[in-house]
Write a protein that holds these residues in place. Sequence first.
Motif, PDB file in Angstrom:
ATOM      1  N   ALA A 156      65.029  67.434  38.291  1.00 58.49           N
ATOM      2  CA  ALA A 156      63.649  67.781  37.912  1.00 58.49           C
ATOM      3  C   ALA A 156      62.894  68.494  39.016  1.00 58.49           C
ATOM      4  O   ALA A 156      61.819  69.050  38.781  1.00 58.49           O
ATOM      5  CB  ALA A 156      62.914  66.507  37.504  1.00 58.49           C
ATOM      6  N   LEU A 157      63.423  68.488  40.215  1.00 59.88           N
ATOM      7  CA  LEU A 157      62.682  69.113  41.321  1.00 59.88           C
ATOM      8  C   LEU A 157      62.508  70.605  41.079  1.00 59.88           C
ATOM      9  O   LEU A 157      63.431  71.288  40.648  1.00 59.88           O
ATOM     10  CB  LEU A 157      63.424  68.898  42.644  1.00 59.88           C
ATOM     11  N   PRO A 158      61.308  71.134  41.380  1.00 60.94           N
ATOM     12  CA  PRO A 158      61.102  72.580  41.192  1.00 60.94           C
ATOM     13  C   PRO A 158      61.850  73.368  42.260  1.00 60.94           C
ATOM     14  O   PRO A 158      62.100  72.870  43.358  1.00 60.94           O
ATOM     15  CB  PRO A 158      59.590  72.754  41.362  1.00 60.94           C
ATOM     16  N   VAL A 159      62.189  74.582  41.931  1.00 66.16           N
ATOM     17  CA  VAL A 159      62.935  75.430  42.858  1.00 66.16           C
ATOM     18  C   VAL A 159      62.178  75.609  44.173  1.00 66.16           C
ATOM     19  O   VAL A 159      62.757  75.602  45.248  1.00 66.16           O
ATOM     20  CB  VAL A 159      63.223  76.801  42.199  1.00 66.16           C
ATOM     21  N   GLN A 160      60.835  75.728  44.075  1.00 67.04           N
ATOM     22  CA  GLN A 160      60.062  75.924  45.310  1.00 67.04           C
ATOM     23  C   GLN A 160      60.109  74.698  46.200  1.00 67.04           C
ATOM     24  O   GLN A 160      59.734  74.762  47.354  1.00 67.04           O
ATOM     25  CB  GLN A 160      58.578  76.207  45.013  1.00 67.04           C
ATOM     26  N   GLY A 161      60.527  73.566  45.660  1.00 68.49           N
ATOM     27  CA  GLY A 161      60.520  72.342  46.450  1.00 68.49           C
ATOM     28  C   GLY A 161      61.868  72.001  47.042  1.00 68.49           C
ATOM     29  O   GLY A 161      62.071  70.911  47.564  1.00 68.49           O
ATOM     30  N   LEU A 162      62.834  72.921  46.942  1.00 70.67           N
ATOM     31  CA  LEU A 162      64.178  72.620  47.407  1.00 70.67           C
ATOM     32  C   LEU A 162      64.401  73.035  48.853  1.00 70.67           C
ATOM     33  O   LEU A 162      65.506  72.907  49.374  1.00 70.67           O
ATOM     34  CB  LEU A 162      65.209  73.319  46.504  1.00 70.67           C
ATOM     35  N   GLU A 163      63.385  73.561  49.493  1.00 67.15           N
ATOM     36  CA  GLU A 163      63.484  73.988  50.894  1.00 67.15           C
ATOM     37  C   GLU A 163      64.598  75.012  51.097  1.00 67.15           C
ATOM     38  O   GLU A 163      65.313  74.991  52.102  1.00 67.15           O
ATOM     39  CB  GLU A 163      63.684  72.780  51.825  1.00 67.15           C
ATOM     40  N   LEU A 164      64.700  75.904  50.158  1.00 66.57           N
ATOM     41  CA  LEU A 164      65.638  77.012  50.325  1.00 66.57           C
ATOM     42  C   LEU A 164      65.045  78.009  51.301  1.00 66.57           C
ATOM     43  O   LEU A 164      63.831  78.042  51.483  1.00 66.57           O
ATOM     44  CB  LEU A 164      65.849  77.719  48.985  1.00 66.57           C
ATOM     45  N   ASP A 165      65.895  78.865  51.885  1.00 63.80           N
ATOM     46  CA  ASP A 165      65.298  79.891  52.727  1.00 63.80           C
ATOM     47  C   ASP A 165      64.525  80.853  51.827  1.00 63.80           C
ATOM     48  O   ASP A 165      64.893  81.059  50.665  1.00 63.80           O
ATOM     49  CB  ASP A 165      66.366  80.618  53.554  1.00 63.80           C
ATOM     50  N   PRO A 166      63.439  81.420  52.326  1.00 63.56           N
ATOM     51  CA  PRO A 166      62.499  82.143  51.469  1.00 63.56           C
ATOM     52  C   PRO A 166      63.133  83.248  50.635  1.00 63.56           C
ATOM     53  O   PRO A 166      62.784  83.428  49.470  1.00 63.56           O
ATOM     54  CB  PRO A 166      61.497  82.733  52.466  1.00 63.56           C
ATOM     55  N   ARG A 167      64.099  83.971  51.194  1.00 60.30           N
ATOM     56  CA  ARG A 167      64.672  85.076  50.418  1.00 60.30           C
ATOM     57  C   ARG A 167      65.479  84.546  49.238  1.00 60.30           C
ATOM     58  O   ARG A 167      65.401  85.063  48.131  1.00 60.30           O
ATOM     59  CB  ARG A 167      65.582  85.908  51.317  1.00 60.30           C
ATOM     60  N   THR A 168      66.249  83.491  49.499  1.00 57.18           N
ATOM     61  CA  THR A 168      67.031  82.905  48.405  1.00 57.18           C
ATOM     62  C   THR A 168      66.094  82.354  47.342  1.00 57.18           C
ATOM     63  O   THR A 168      66.303  82.547  46.146  1.00 57.18           O
ATOM     64  CB  THR A 168      67.925  81.774  48.936  1.00 57.18           C
TER      65      THR A 168
END
Lengths: 448, 1022
Positions: free
Chosen positions: A127-139
């Motif tokens: 359920a976690l949003p994509v913005q909350g996954l701590e991905l690198d900004p470009r990914t």
Amino acid sequence: MTVALAGALCAGNGATLRLRERDAAAEASLLNRLAQDLLQVTPQVSIDGDDALLLEIGGCLRLFRGLDALLSRVTALCTAQDVTATLALAHTPGAARLFAVHALDTRPLYDDAGHADIPGLRQALAALPVQGLELDPRTEESVMQMGLTTFADIEALPRQALGRRFGKTFTQWLDRLTGVAPDPRMAIAPETFFVRELNFLDGIVHADGLLFPMQRLLGEFSRFLRHRQLATQHLVWRITHSDGSTQEIAINTARPELSPARLLALSRIRLEGVQLPAPAETLRLACRQFIPLADSDAVTNLFGAAGNEDNRDDGIAALIDRLRARLGDRHCRQLAYHDGWRPEAAQRVVSAGAGTAVHPALPPLLPSHLARRPLWLLREPLRVLRQGERLHWRGTLTLLDGPERIDADWWSTPLARDYFVASHDDGVLYWVYHDLLQDDWYVHGVFG
Amino acid sequence: MAYAELCCRSNYSFLTGASHPEELVARARALGYDALALTDECSLAGIVKAHQAAKSCGLKLIAGSLFHLHDPDHPAHPVRLVLLAPTRSAYAELSGLITRGRRRSAKGEYRLSLRDLDRLVRECLLVWLPEPPAGDPRLAATASASLAPHLFAQGHALAAGHRGRLWLGVTLAHGGNDTSRYLALHELAVALDLPMTAAGDVLMHERARRPLLDVVTAIRLNTPLAQLGTRLTANAERHLRRIDTLRRLYPPALLEESARIAARCVFSLDELRYEYPRELVPEGMSAGDYLRTLTLAGMHTRWPQGTPEKVLRQIDAELALIAELKYEYYFLTVHDIVAFARAQGILCQGRGSAASSAVCYCLGITEVDPARCELLFERFLSRERNEPPDIDVDFEHERREEVIQYIYRKYGREHAALAATLICYRPRSAVRDVGKALGLAPEEIGDGLREHPLVRELLGFPRHLSQHVGGFVITRAPLSTLVPVENAAMADRTIIQWDKDDLEAMGLLKVDILALGMLTAIRKTLALLPAGDGRTTLAMADIPPEDPATYAMLSRGDSVGVFQVESRAQMAMLPRLRPRTFYDLVVQVAIVRPGPIQGDMVHPYLRRRAGEEPVHYPDDAVRGVLERTLGVPIFQEQVIKLAMVAAGFSGGEADQLRRAMASWRKSGELEKFRAKLIDGMLARGHERAFAERLFRQIEGFGEYGFPESHAASFALLVYVSAWLKCHQPAAFCCGLLNSLPMGFYSPSQLVQDVRRHGVPVLPVDIDHSEWDYQLEALAKGDGPALRIGLRQVAGFGEDAARRLVAARAQQPFANLQDLKARAQLTQAQLAALVAANAVQRLASHRHQGHWEARAIGQEMPLYAAQQRGDSDALHDGIHLPAPGETTDMLADYASTGLTLNRHPMAILRERPPFDRCLRASDLQRLASGRFARVAGVVTNRQRPGTASGVLFMTLEDETGNVNLVVWEATQARYHRAVLDARILVVKGTVERKDSVIHVIAGHITDASSAFSGFDPASRDFH
């Protein structure tokens, strides 16, 4: 929000904006201390980023008799360090971090014995949003541009297709996060410390009787230091007397030390002032502050023989140490030059051997005006009487050279003086000034 | 006893001197000095200001400069030296030396050595200022040249080249060892057989300036005061001192010597004569003849049917005056530049007072037809003005650089350079730098410091020289003999050390080569239109004049994109002014400006135009001046003429009044004229009320009043751009969009406006778009459509666009991989196209596009097999759902700054609270005073300086724009929303004047969260 906008909003509300710089070093230090403390809960403590700690608690639950007890111990340790922490539990380190970042309470998904509701955890992760996954900004931007909004959307896509687009690092991250692949974390090591005690069955009556035990302990200490390539500037002796009382002797050095001979010499000096109210039963040596040898300029004489003090710096350092040891730190001071026009402020008194600097702080090239200064300055300038053209102070003063006008510090305590070299009846040369603000004359110093 | 100060630096030695040149001059005069030498370091930037001050108070001024020269034999000990210019040729040497030192160094620096001195200086007087080396106290005890061998060697070297013009300067400033220093220097002078002189090494005009001296030192060293220690001066002695003080300090011989040196200096800046480059005039002709020839030829071009009588007389008068004042070359120079531009097809047009000249019109420099306008040549050039003409020419902004390079090529870098602009301390920078110097914490440095005495003193202090926008000085002799030339920050640009006020004061001519975006836009528009008559392009002259449809359009306030009249304020004025003829445009341009608004000219004019108010003229003289503007003075020339006919000012006095008007905010000179004007008018029988009102209008005018000729030049462009918008809206919008950045509106607003005028707009597309916006023909008979250009795509550059266009010309793109490969796009560039939805044929929507584009990526060995050929492989069997309308709209804005689909407000209108909000078009139905709730995207915030803190905001919705008025109290209540919001819901009251509608905001709500991540740029003006 920019600083400017914040300032404008504050101004609009009549509030004051205060700016503080972030102290990354202090934050890191706090995190380390907390991590060390949490070693009491589990040996597997690792530092995650600059704002989180990971604790692997599977193996410790039995010791703590249940999850709740363990969690409250953790909370208590955090509170003791004045830290407010968000706790989260998960089946992988990555998921645990994300749940904590999002303040998701996953405690209900575990029973007190630590068994997990894996599907529930998977669901929470999905359920976690994509913005909350701590991905690198470009990914992250790329993922969102594809219309994927939650982790579930990512999981739903074929792994190979994802790998093709985002690379192996991405799929490996995915695997670690979901538990498909292991995610081992480096546990921190407990801090180094040295504590050794010696007991005396019969008790030692005279202080000098402690010298031999000190030598023994220092020998062990020195081996401890050499093995770890460390040095120290601070160690503490603790003497426990037969009546239960204790006293402590602190040894501080100007430079990082590891030579047992020098430490013993200093300890011997300190010992001279020690009284034993009752026979000493225990002698303890403790040291917790270490400096890696590589970082310090401690003298490392490979062959370790005593007395090879060929470095002049080293000699002064040793002297200062001995003086401080004998007289006490508070009584050893030195002069340092302070750049400024106000003559009485041109020197400062600082603690001897302050920091690792051994020499008094002098600029490489002295400003030329210092050459005209007298050697001695009076602590308080003395009033000179002026009658017409003559100056009287315990006799007559005749102005020879000057004026040297010093007109400074207008922004704090203004100073406006015309300094002259004056000769006295008795032939001595004085440094005299005319205070231009008060129209008074003073003697300020003596030449020669 | 006589004394002259020979070493004195002003604040033109940036962040070193603490007084203005004028202050130094005034003080030296008050102290009774024989002369003052202004010797800023390697600079003559302040000399003109000093010269003017010295002339007006009667002080002798010597031009000079201080240098630190490199000595290769003693690199650690630079030679400190003042050069003074006794004669014109010495001045040229000095200026040349400064130029040499600065041109070979980075901006703001200089490098000179003793050898340069020897090679370039033969006449200047030298005052050497040796200092015993720092840190060597032994010099105090005994003075011996052998202890400072480098000094002896340097003195010897100087004497070898410049004996007879060389002195040893002594500065005694209560340094404590003055006596021993003096003895040491004396011995040095004797050993070298050099005369000695006193030199103050002055840094400020009076002792009390000392705190500011310390502050500028702190700023220069970027260290707070409290930490500077002995890097600050020990005392405040380095100021212009009283002569009796000097007498007590220096031996009389040294003081007398300074006066003797000053007496040798007879050069005054008045001797500088400006000379034009000669190349322009053909062999065998005089400048005047050539000018006349060109003018005659121009007359035939302009009036093929014959020149009107009135104009002929004017031309004769002008030519005679030009000949009398000897300004022929100036006109020829400007003509040559304009002719070059025209030959290159660059649109250009003169502006400003030059447009009053019929000769300029004939030469093609300006476009204001003297047959059609009432021009005042005296505004441009007159005997009494005693100052050279000032011609400003606007060029297309994108091609101005070509003109600049032409000038450099034609005249050479030695003979042409840009004027400087002096960058001075303004309130904000002064507060910041003084705050830092005083060691205040960042939060304490704010507007509260503005009243601090040090901040007030620092205001207006020079910080550095920068290049002027386009003011060129072109001379016959090498420029550096007149004024030093130094490097600007831009590569390949050089500036002189004087700014345009200095140039004016010195009578040097400059030509302003300015940039105007609208000229570019007009040319690009004309290039899109069929020319007919066998020509390739239409020209501005082909636009039919006085077209009723154009004026009707303007009268409706339909002016987005039109030059000068597209702003909110102008647009609100158009329906009230209702321009019907060209002259109405001239008035419109001049009247909607802060000056006339403040001076209360606008409302009377409007009332009289509407016939609501009768017009009275006190006498015929006044009628002659004001009739054409209905009795309201609107143009600068009218004010000047009124001062002359109604108050009896002479031409010269009237001109002084004009200057005072132009700078009254700075100098407060205007007050002096108040009495003279009012009394003069009363004496001639005018009423006091009329006189007082006129003076108030003049005050309101201030620096904002336009000369009529200038307004006329601009009005031409207003008309042309309006005609193009009216009759060729697609082409005009295309030309504008291809000329951005310029103008008042964003691409989004321009596109919305053109769509509302019925022009179809096509989205950016890899199969059809070029870099620039284009016109595309649709069905036969229909008007063209506007195709959005690739330039609108964020992250996609012109080079990539070129490659794409070239690749598609060979063959259409088969799939995304083909596109990337043949157009040689990077991953980011491909992603940019996908984000802009430009690849719809290849990948049906954005999500799928990104999914597939990303798969192309770098060469990945594991997947190499799949990358060959088979385009199916790009999607890996996955077909992602298409984005919803909102997502698409947000992505449109993010990637191109605009959308061709539903406006965000149209999307929002389906839900509360927007469903109860009126649209911009709905407001037309409401009368004044009615309540209205509106919502829209914030596209504009404007805080005009005139009105009382009021803020104007523009809200945009799917039907147009809503003009919001937010008073100060409302701003305070909704502070955050006003500053920050991107979408607002506003409740307020309608205010309506003719067809112009504003909403006075009462209650403001920030509704930006309706779309997360929505960030259209708002243009904010203050």
